[in-house]
Scaffold this motif. Structure first.
Motif, PDB file in Angstrom:
ATOM      1  N   ALA A 189       9.630   6.585   0.447  1.00 60.01           N
ATOM      2  CA  ALA A 189      10.262   5.827   1.532  1.00 60.01           C
ATOM      3  C   ALA A 189       9.528   4.493   1.675  1.00 60.01           C
ATOM      4  O   ALA A 189       8.340   4.464   1.992  1.00 60.01           O
ATOM      5  N   TYR A 190      10.231   3.400   1.410  1.00 55.97           N
ATOM      6  CA  TYR A 190       9.625   2.078   1.526  1.00 55.97           C
ATOM      7  C   TYR A 190       9.912   1.501   2.903  1.00 55.97           C
ATOM      8  O   TYR A 190      11.038   1.580   3.409  1.00 55.97           O
ATOM      9  N   ARG A 191       8.902   0.925   3.512  1.00 56.16           N
ATOM     10  CA  ARG A 191       9.050   0.292   4.809  1.00 56.16           C
ATOM     11  C   ARG A 191       8.361  -1.074   4.786  1.00 56.16           C
ATOM     12  O   ARG A 191       7.326  -1.246   4.140  1.00 56.16           O
ATOM     13  N   TYR A 192       8.952  -2.007   5.507  1.00 58.84           N
ATOM     14  CA  TYR A 192       8.434  -3.369   5.568  1.00 58.84           C
ATOM     15  C   TYR A 192       8.108  -3.688   7.026  1.00 58.84           C
ATOM     16  O   TYR A 192       8.946  -3.477   7.914  1.00 58.84           O
ATOM     17  N   ARG A 213      -0.936 -10.161   8.976  1.00 61.68           N
ATOM     18  CA  ARG A 213      -0.580  -9.882   7.580  1.00 61.68           C
ATOM     19  C   ARG A 213       0.803  -9.231   7.521  1.00 61.68           C
ATOM     20  O   ARG A 213       1.257  -8.619   8.481  1.00 61.68           O
ATOM     21  N   ARG A 214       1.458  -9.376   6.357  1.00 63.26           N
ATOM     22  CA  ARG A 214       2.720  -8.696   6.079  1.00 63.26           C
ATOM     23  C   ARG A 214       2.438  -7.492   5.171  1.00 63.26           C
ATOM     24  O   ARG A 214       1.516  -7.528   4.366  1.00 63.26           O
ATOM     25  N   PHE A 215       3.264  -6.448   5.312  1.00 64.16           N
ATOM     26  CA  PHE A 215       3.012  -5.198   4.596  1.00 64.16           C
ATOM     27  C   PHE A 215       4.284  -4.658   3.955  1.00 64.16           C
ATOM     28  O   PHE A 215       5.377  -4.772   4.516  1.00 64.16           O
ATOM     29  N   ILE A 216       4.123  -4.060   2.768  1.00 65.64           N
ATOM     30  CA  ILE A 216       5.134  -3.197   2.168  1.00 65.64           C
ATOM     31  C   ILE A 216       4.457  -1.863   1.907  1.00 65.64           C
ATOM     32  O   ILE A 216       3.473  -1.791   1.163  1.00 65.64           O
ATOM     33  N   LEU A 217       4.940  -0.801   2.551  1.00 62.56           N
ATOM     34  CA  LEU A 217       4.300   0.501   2.371  1.00 62.56           C
ATOM     35  C   LEU A 217       5.252   1.456   1.679  1.00 62.56           C
ATOM     36  O   LEU A 217       6.473   1.375   1.825  1.00 62.56           O
ATOM     37  N   PHE A 241       0.839  -1.199   0.000  1.00 62.50           N
ATOM     38  CA  PHE A 241       0.000   0.000   0.000  1.00 62.50           C
ATOM     39  C   PHE A 241       0.868   1.241   0.000  1.00 62.50           C
ATOM     40  O   PHE A 241       2.052   1.217   0.361  1.00 62.50           O
ATOM     41  N   ALA A 242       0.274   2.339  -0.456  1.00 59.80           N
ATOM     42  CA  ALA A 242       0.981   3.609  -0.558  1.00 59.80           C
ATOM     43  C   ALA A 242       0.200   4.678   0.184  1.00 59.80           C
ATOM     44  O   ALA A 242      -1.033   4.633   0.263  1.00 59.80           O
ATOM     45  N   THR A 243       0.921   5.637   0.746  1.00 62.63           N
ATOM     46  CA  THR A 243       0.275   6.786   1.372  1.00 62.63           C
ATOM     47  C   THR A 243       0.522   8.014   0.505  1.00 62.63           C
ATOM     48  O   THR A 243       1.583   8.156  -0.105  1.00 62.63           O
ATOM     49  N   LEU A 278       1.803   4.000  12.763  1.00 66.59           N
ATOM     50  CA  LEU A 278       1.513   2.597  12.441  1.00 66.59           C
ATOM     51  C   LEU A 278       2.661   1.688  12.881  1.00 66.59           C
ATOM     52  O   LEU A 278       2.445   0.647  13.515  1.00 66.59           O
ATOM     53  N   LEU A 279       3.884   2.087  12.551  1.00 62.08           N
ATOM     54  CA  LEU A 279       5.045   1.274  12.901  1.00 62.08           C
ATOM     55  C   LEU A 279       5.238   1.208  14.414  1.00 62.08           C
ATOM     56  O   LEU A 279       5.517   0.151  14.981  1.00 62.08           O
TER      57      LEU A 279
END
Length: 444
Positions: free
Chosen positions: A82-85, A91-95, A16-18, A33-34
């Motif tokens: 900025a990518y964060r995992y 669930r797993r996320f890539i933002l 997902f993207a912000t 969130l983190l």
């Protein structure tokens, strides 16, 4: 024992993207969130606390968890994706935290191009602004299936329900007119943590999910096995050893769909046909393989196949074309003009092309079309018509984000110029054997 939906979701990945306007709180939301989902390491949190104190702030500035570049921290803004995992129990996320400035629209295109969900932030004090409409349009253009409207800074409007309701109604009507299939509005305060991970005690009038709860439970619809089967060839394997004297395989990653031994396939752009004799995966022979597995296909017939060719089921093969009409986002600082010679990279195939026409440029403020702009500059979104030196097997982007997208590259220095999404209709290539490079008008 049957597998529950929650058990299945634990194995899924959500990209997902912000996005949002400057100072709407994107980085703070991601940091919250983190932090609240316990996805921050102790040393990371200590570094943020130290940086916050050095700036005269008593409480840690959670936005610094995503503002990773020194220039971003010093300016207090996000200037790059900025990518964060991170992961929760479900669930797993890539933002991708994308910039809010108008001049970084191309960065949002980058971040949202592979996203299944986009979180668009709005400052509750300002409501829907130009950048909000711009980001909603980009999300619709990129076929992002789920959009979350996060109405932030509700603490600064006394958590008033009418303020949230008016913004949600305006945005929902606009996004729906763009064709966004699903919109979820959530009132939040990223700074205070309201409705981000934990439900807010200040908004008992809201009965929907928190941001994290929605991210954990939204249906993930990236089942590539249900798409048209496509296999771009990356490498031809011919060991020519005493043990395997006649081995000839075609290695690559399945872009979409599934392939089975015995299936009739067509190799594009040549149009030659064969059947799949064997599939090798991880050193073993298998009867079926599906996206996104990396495998080696072996065919029953000896066909001239090289890197850049596409293997597809014979009963579901895409048409090949040398005339490409597409919507593009120009990402380079140098303009793209009519008559310009470029390289077009589609899956593993790269061919020469020329920009035949730029019929229009999209004005994202009101979604009007500016006709015949002559060129596109950085962050412009427009329609282009390309003529390629060799045929391409393009799908429509609406049918496949993987095989319907391409890049335009500067042949002089390899710079990426433009990200393209193939239109729904193409001019089919002429009969086999027609060599467009002989066309004097385009003179490749």
């Amino acid at each position: 024992m049957s597998t529950t939906a929650e058990q299945l979701s634990a194995t899924t990945l959500l990209r997902f993207a912000t996005a949002g306007s400057v100072d709407d709180g994107k980085s703070t939301l991601v940091g919250r969130l983190l932090h609240d989902s316990k996805s921050v390491l102790t040393d990371q949190l200590e570094a943020v606390e130290h940086a916050s104190r050095s700036r005269g702030q008593e409480a840690p500035d959670l936005a610094l968890l995503t503002d990773g570049l020194r220039a971003e921290r010093e300016q207090g803004i996000t200037i790059d994706v900025a990518y964060r995992y991170f992961a929760t129990a479900r669930r797993r996320f890539i933002l991708a935290d994308t910039p809010g400035h108008v001049q970084y629209t191309r960065n949002m295109v980058t971040g949202a191009s592979t996203a299944e969900l986009a979180v668009v932030l709005v400052d509750a004090r300002n409501g829907v602004v130009e950048q909000t409409r711009r980001h909603a349009a980009v999300a619709a253009l990129l076929r992002v299936p789920h959009v979350v409207l996060a109405v932030n800074k509700m603490d600064l409007v006394d958590y008033a329900e009418p303020v949230f309701a008016a913004i949600a109604e305006e945005f929902t009507a606009y996004a729906a007119s763009l064709g966004v299939p699903e919109i979820t509005a959530i009132p939040i305060s990223a700074l205070a943590g309201d409705n981000v991970v934990e439900p807010s005690a200040h908004m008992d009038w809201y009965g929907g999910p928190t941001v994290l709860e929605h991210l954990e439970t939204v249906p993930v619809s990236h089942d590539l096995t249900a798409c048209h089967a496509r296999f771009p060839v990356q490498y031809v394997i011919r060991p020519q050893t005493a043990e395997h004297p006649d081995y000839r395989g075609y290695a690559g990653q399945i872009a979409a769909g599934a392939f089975r031994v015995g299936e009739a396939v067509t190799v594009l752009p040549s149009g030659r046909t064969s059947t799949i004799a064997a599939i090798d995966a991880l050193g073993e022979s298998v009867d079926i393989a599906w996206a996104p597995q990396s495998v080696t296909l072996r065919l029953a017939d000896d066909i001239d196949i090289s890197r850049g060719d596409l293997i597809a089921p014979s009963d579901d093969a895409p048409a090949v074309t040398q005339d490409v009409e597409a919507t593009v986002c120009h990402v380079a600082d140098q303009p793209l003009g009519v008559g310009q010679r470029v390289l077009i990279k589609h899956t593993t195939r790269t061919v020469k092309a020329i920009v035949k026409d730029i019929p229009s440029r999209l004005t994202l403020d009101d979604l009007s079309q500016h006709p015949a702009p002559g060129r596109l500059v950085a962050n412009d979104i427009g329609r282009v018509v390309l003529r390629t030196a060799e045929p391409l097997a393009l799908d429509a982007y609406a049918d496949s984000r993987r095989t319907g997208s391409f890049l335009l590259i500067d042949p002089a220095d390899g710079t990426t110029l433009t990200a393209g999404m193939a239109g729904a209709s193409f001019a089919t290539a002429a009969a086999a054997g027609d060599d467009a490079s002989d066309d004097a008008e385009w003179d490749f």
